[in-house]
Write an enzyme that holds these catalytic residues in place. Structure first.
Site, PDB file in Angstrom:
ATOM      1  N   LYS A 170       1.005  -1.260   0.048  1.00 24.25           N
ATOM      2  CA  LYS A 170       0.053  -0.009  -0.015  1.00 24.25           C
ATOM      3  C   LYS A 170       1.036   1.325  -0.020  1.00 24.25           C
ATOM      4  CE  LYS A 170      -1.840   1.641   4.078  1.00 24.25           C
ATOM      5  NZ  LYS A 170      -1.532   2.953   4.277  1.00 24.25           N
ATOM      6  N   ASN A 171       1.857   1.148   0.724  1.00 24.04           N
ATOM      7  CA  ASN A 171       2.582   2.534   1.173  1.00 24.04           C
ATOM      8  C   ASN A 171       3.733   2.767  -0.066  1.00 24.04           C
ATOM      9  OD1 ASN A 171       0.981   3.137   3.243  1.00 24.04           O
ATOM     10  ND2 ASN A 171       2.448   2.210   4.687  1.00 24.04           N
ATOM     11  N   ARG A 177      -0.799  14.974  11.865  1.00 21.97           N
ATOM     12  CA  ARG A 177       0.078  14.388  10.925  1.00 21.97           C
ATOM     13  C   ARG A 177       0.798  15.659  10.227  1.00 21.97           C
ATOM     14  NH1 ARG A 177      -1.147   9.361   9.596  1.00 21.97           N
ATOM     15  NH2 ARG A 177       0.708   9.047   8.286  1.00 21.97           N
ATOM     16  N   CYS A 205      -5.134  12.510  11.684  1.00 15.71           N
ATOM     17  CA  CYS A 205      -5.914  11.368  11.361  1.00 15.71           C
ATOM     18  C   CYS A 205      -6.143  10.699  12.882  1.00 15.71           C
ATOM     19  CB  CYS A 205      -5.317  10.368  10.226  1.00 15.71           C
ATOM     20  SG  CYS A 205      -3.762   9.783  11.084  1.00 15.71           S
ATOM     21  N   ARG A 251      -9.046  -0.207   4.424  1.00 12.81           N
ATOM     22  CA  ARG A 251      -7.923   0.959   3.652  1.00 12.81           C
ATOM     23  C   ARG A 251      -6.926   0.260   3.259  1.00 12.81           C
ATOM     24  NH1 ARG A 251      -6.410   5.347   7.034  1.00 12.81           N
ATOM     25  NH2 ARG A 251      -5.002   5.526   5.498  1.00 12.81           N
ATOM     26  N   ASP A 295       4.020   0.512  12.118  1.00 10.46           N
ATOM     27  CA  ASP A 295       2.730   0.104  11.449  1.00 10.46           C
ATOM     28  C   ASP A 295       2.661  -1.486  11.908  1.00 10.46           C
ATOM     29  OD1 ASP A 295       3.195   1.620   8.238  1.00 10.46           O
ATOM     30  OD2 ASP A 295       2.622   2.229  10.258  1.00 10.46           O
ATOM     31  N   ILE A 317       2.844  18.672   8.298  1.00  8.74           N
ATOM     32  CA  ILE A 317       3.731  18.571   7.025  1.00  8.74           C
ATOM     33  C   ILE A 317       4.847  19.756   6.980  1.00  8.74           C
ATOM     34  CG2 ILE A 317       1.743  17.389   5.555  1.00  8.74           C
ATOM     35  CD1 ILE A 317       1.197  20.121   4.611  1.00  8.74           C
ATOM     36  N   ASP A 318       5.338  20.295   8.098  1.00  2.00           N
ATOM     37  CA  ASP A 318       6.257  21.235   8.288  1.00  2.00           C
ATOM     38  C   ASP A 318       7.486  20.812   7.321  1.00  2.00           C
ATOM     39  OD1 ASP A 318       6.088  19.518  10.420  1.00  2.00           O
ATOM     40  OD2 ASP A 318       8.200  20.567  11.096  1.00  2.00           O
ATOM     41  N   ARG A 351      -5.274  11.157   4.052  1.00  2.00           N
ATOM     42  CA  ARG A 351      -4.354  12.279   4.158  1.00  2.00           C
ATOM     43  C   ARG A 351      -3.068  12.185   3.456  1.00  2.00           C
ATOM     44  NH1 ARG A 351      -0.251  11.877   6.252  1.00  2.00           N
ATOM     45  NH2 ARG A 351       0.099  13.948   6.894  1.00  2.00           N
TER      46      ARG A 351
HETATM   47  C1  EPZ Z   1       4.284   6.847   6.178  1.00  2.00           C
HETATM   48  O1  EPZ Z   1       3.202   7.979   6.777  1.00  2.00           O
HETATM   49  C2  EPZ Z   1       3.356   5.668   6.150  1.00  2.00           C
HETATM   50  N1  EPZ Z   1       2.040   6.029   5.156  1.00  2.00           N
HETATM   51  C3  EPZ Z   1       2.759   5.179   7.330  1.00  2.00           C
HETATM   52  O2  EPZ Z   1       1.919   4.115   7.397  1.00  2.00           O
HETATM   53  C4  EPZ Z   1       3.918   4.893   8.311  1.00  2.00           C
HETATM   54  O3  EPZ Z   1       3.537   4.611   9.476  1.00  2.00           O
HETATM   55  C5  EPZ Z   1       5.008   6.224   8.140  1.00  2.00           C
HETATM   56  O4  EPZ Z   1       5.367   6.611   7.006  1.00  2.00           O
HETATM   57  C6  EPZ Z   1       6.106   5.885   9.043  1.00  2.00           C
HETATM   58  O5  EPZ Z   1       6.782   4.622   8.538  1.00  2.00           O
HETATM   59  C7  EPZ Z   1       2.484   6.159   3.715  1.00  2.00           C
HETATM   60  O6  EPZ Z   1       3.379   5.626   3.257  1.00  2.00           O
HETATM   61  C8  EPZ Z   1       1.052   6.258   2.858  1.00  2.00           C
HETATM   62  P1  EPZ Z   1       6.224  10.483   8.334  1.00  2.00           P
HETATM   63  P2  EPZ Z   1       4.219   9.524   6.770  1.00  2.00           P
HETATM   64  O7  EPZ Z   1       6.289  11.652   7.583  1.00  2.00           O
HETATM   65  O8  EPZ Z   1       4.986   9.872   5.481  1.00  2.00           O
HETATM   66  C9  EPZ Z   1       6.444  13.302  11.855  1.00  2.00           C
HETATM   67  C10 EPZ Z   1       0.007   2.819   7.583  1.00  2.00           C
HETATM   68  O9  EPZ Z   1      -0.501   2.365   8.770  1.00  2.00           O
HETATM   69  N2  EPZ Z   1       6.314  14.570  10.721  1.00  2.00           N
HETATM   70  O10 EPZ Z   1       7.654   9.321   8.175  1.00  2.00           O
HETATM   71  O11 EPZ Z   1       3.165  10.434   7.018  1.00  2.00           O
HETATM   72  C11 EPZ Z   1       5.228  12.818  11.843  1.00  2.00           C
HETATM   73  O12 EPZ Z   1       4.206  13.324  12.837  1.00  2.00           O
HETATM   74  C12 EPZ Z   1       0.491   4.113   7.654  1.00  2.00           C
HETATM   75  O13 EPZ Z   1       0.303   2.080   6.589  1.00  2.00           O
HETATM   76  C13 EPZ Z   1       6.577  15.919  10.942  1.00  2.00           C
HETATM   77  O14 EPZ Z   1       6.780  16.147  12.224  1.00  2.00           O
HETATM   78  O15 EPZ Z   1       5.164   9.286   7.782  1.00  2.00           O
HETATM   79  C14 EPZ Z   1       5.372  11.393  12.399  1.00  2.00           C
HETATM   80  O16 EPZ Z   1       5.273  11.452  14.003  1.00  2.00           O
HETATM   81  C15 EPZ Z   1       0.108   4.966   9.008  1.00  2.00           C
HETATM   82  N3  EPZ Z   1       6.618  16.836  10.116  1.00  2.00           N
HETATM   83  C16 EPZ Z   1       6.665  11.325  12.008  1.00  2.00           C
HETATM   84  O17 EPZ Z   1       7.320  12.482  11.421  1.00  2.00           O
HETATM   85  C17 EPZ Z   1       6.480  16.527   8.669  1.00  2.00           C
HETATM   86  O18 EPZ Z   1       6.401  17.304   7.987  1.00  2.00           O
HETATM   87  C18 EPZ Z   1       6.470  10.251  10.724  1.00  2.00           C
HETATM   88  O19 EPZ Z   1       6.066  10.622   9.957  1.00  2.00           O
HETATM   89  C19 EPZ Z   1       6.468  15.066   8.488  1.00  2.00           C
HETATM   90  C20 EPZ Z   1       6.247  14.134   9.426  1.00  2.00           C
END
Ligand code: EPZ
Length: 416
Positions: free
Chosen positions: A22-23, A121, A116, A397, A305, A123-124, A92
């Site tokens: 999926k990811n 979540r 979510c 999902r 995950d 996106i900074d 998202r």
């Molecule tokens: C991806 O989410 C995956 N989703 C998530 O899978 C997975 O848990 C996550 O990576 C971590 O491996 C997809 O690929 C679609 P991150 P993503 O940006 O990209 C913080 C599932 O169950 N952060 O690595 O959103 C954020 O808040 C899903 O399949 C910031 O602070 O993960 C989090 O605490 C859930 N600022 C941490 O980083 C930012 O700009 C990890 O987020 C971006 C992220």
């Protein structure tokens, strides 16, 4: 609302084929807008999130067809730059269109994805990096208005190895003038898959899978065919299904290298695991051992995950285990549901202390998020009596007919 009814107590035996990731398919579907040509994606899982991605692609003018696990996208006719708000709210991770659309059109309007079920979540890191590459991004009324007349390659040091931010930067950088270097990049296998898809369409990226990724901007892209990597989290979930029922299952079409941290923890819990590169046999113990400590970390650490699924297993272990969730703020929503089934779990902030019990009992429980829902199914497989899992739209999902895979292994689970 659909739900799963599970009669616990069946050992899982047999063979399962693991679906595409999926990811990986989600960012790659977003990336199909970049080449302004056709993309044929094989081994795509059939998921609600894939449906949503296809709806977004159609809403901006792309042609999309799906036959079984093959998705065909023609992004030549793309004619809109505004991603529909209701679709972004539904998923998202559609924020991944930010980079793809800036690369293709030089502008995009997309609503703020918001939080979510598993927490805020932010996106900074995405926005800071894209601005450094030359994008002008205005944030107002819950929308992001982004323009990028001349994208210029640069060096980016990520404060945190964010998966989504790494993917968005890669997708913008393929069209930026000059070279972009991403340091402290996410190292997940899905990043490597995205690199391979983009390179097949004409991009010049190297280093994905390591902390330093280099991208040389190019102008011309062509049609591409690509096969999605296997889903390491679906593989891990099926492994826990074998472990929790004392079963014996073989998984085919997996990348064993991608699940080493999961194998290590399941061996600590008393499982026997035999594998070659693309398949694996896992035999569950009569009763799992407690695992002293599991800490979720960015890849190649133990995946967040898989946290909920491991908690279900450890709730019947012989002894006390500790899980600390270092990635997301609110990813323990499955705890209260497991307690209803007789588990003994205490959480303090982002740490859970799981005191194994000899038996879980079936109950009416509710999925609160995707992986938490999967953990309730796993608990139901071993609980005494009947378990009813509600709100299974969360599970749909991210799992392609999970109940069918479990039924084929001997589980008594019905979708009603
Ligand atoms: C991806 O989410 C995956 N989703 C998530 O899978 C997975 O848990 C996550 O990576 C971590 O491996 C997809 O690929 C679609 P991150 P993503 O940006 O990209 C913080 C599932 O169950 N952060 O690595 O959103 C954020 O808040 C899903 O399949 C910031 O602070 O993960 C989090 O605490 C859930 N600022 C941490 O980083 C930012 O700009 C990890 O987020 C971006 C992220």
């Amino acid at each position: 609302m659909a739900k799963f009814i599970i009669e616990g107590g069946k050992r899982l035996i047999g063979e399962a084929l693991i679906s595409g990731a999926k990811n990986s398919v989600l960012p790659i579907l977003a990336a199909t807008v970049i080449n302004g040509n056709t993309s044929t994606i094989f081994n795509s899982p059939n998921l609600r999130d894939v449906d949503t991605m296809e709806d977004i692609l159609r809403s901006i003018g792309c042609k999309v067809n799906r036959v079984d696990n093959m998705v065909y996208v023609d992004s030549k006719p793309l004619n809109k730059i505004r991603i529909p708000e209701e679709l972004v709210r539904e998923m998202r991770s559609s924020i991944i269109f930010l980079g793809a659309m800036l690369a293709r059109c030089g502008e995009v309007e997309i609503s703020y994805p918001g939080g979510c079920e598993i927490g805020p979540r932010p996106i900074d890191l995405h926005l800071k990096s894209l601005r450094k590459l030359g994008a002008h991004i205005d944030e107002s009324h819950g929308f992001l208005y982004c323009k990028a007349e001349n994208l210029k390659g640069c060096e980016i040091q990520l404060d945190y190895p964010s998966v989504g931010a790494t993917e968005n930067i890669m997708m913008v950088a393929v069209k930026a003038k000059g070279t972009t270097i991403i340091r402290n990049a996410a190292r997940e296998p899905e990043i490597v898959d995205l690199q391979n898809y983009l390179n097949s369409s004409g991009a010049r990226i190297c280093g994905a899978g390591t902390s330093v990724i280099m991208v040389d901007g190019v102008d011309n892209f062509q049609s591409v065919e690509h096969t999605i990597i296997p889903d390491r989290i679906v593989a891990g979930t099926c492994m826990v299904a074998s472990a929790i029922t004392g079963g014996e299952i073989v998984l085919k079409n997996i990348e064993v290298e991608h699940i080493q941290s999961i194998i290590a923890k399941l061996r600590e819990a008393g499982c026997m695991v035999y594998n070659n590169c693309t398949s694996l046999k896992i035999i569950g113990p009569r009763r799992p051992n407690a695992v002293e400590s599991i800490q979720t970390l960015p890849y190649p650490g133990f995946p967040t995950d898989m946290q909920a699924q491991m908690m279900a297993l450890l709730s019947i272990a012989n002894g006390t285990s500790i899980i600390s969730e270092t990635i997301f703020q609110n990813r323990f929503k499955h705890v209260e549901e497991l307690l209803r089934m007789g588990a003994n779990i205490k959480t303090v902030e982002k740490v859970a202390v799981i005191k194994g019990v000899t038996e879980l009992t079936g109950a009416k429980v509710s999925a609160k998020d995707l992986r938490g829902g999967a953990s309730l199914i796993l608990a139901g497989l071993v609980a005494k009596g009947t378990t009813e899992v509600n709100n299974i739209f969360h599970i749909d999902r991210g799992y392609d007919q999970l109940e069918k895979v479990l039924q084929s292994l001997g589980a008594d689970i019905k979708r009603i």
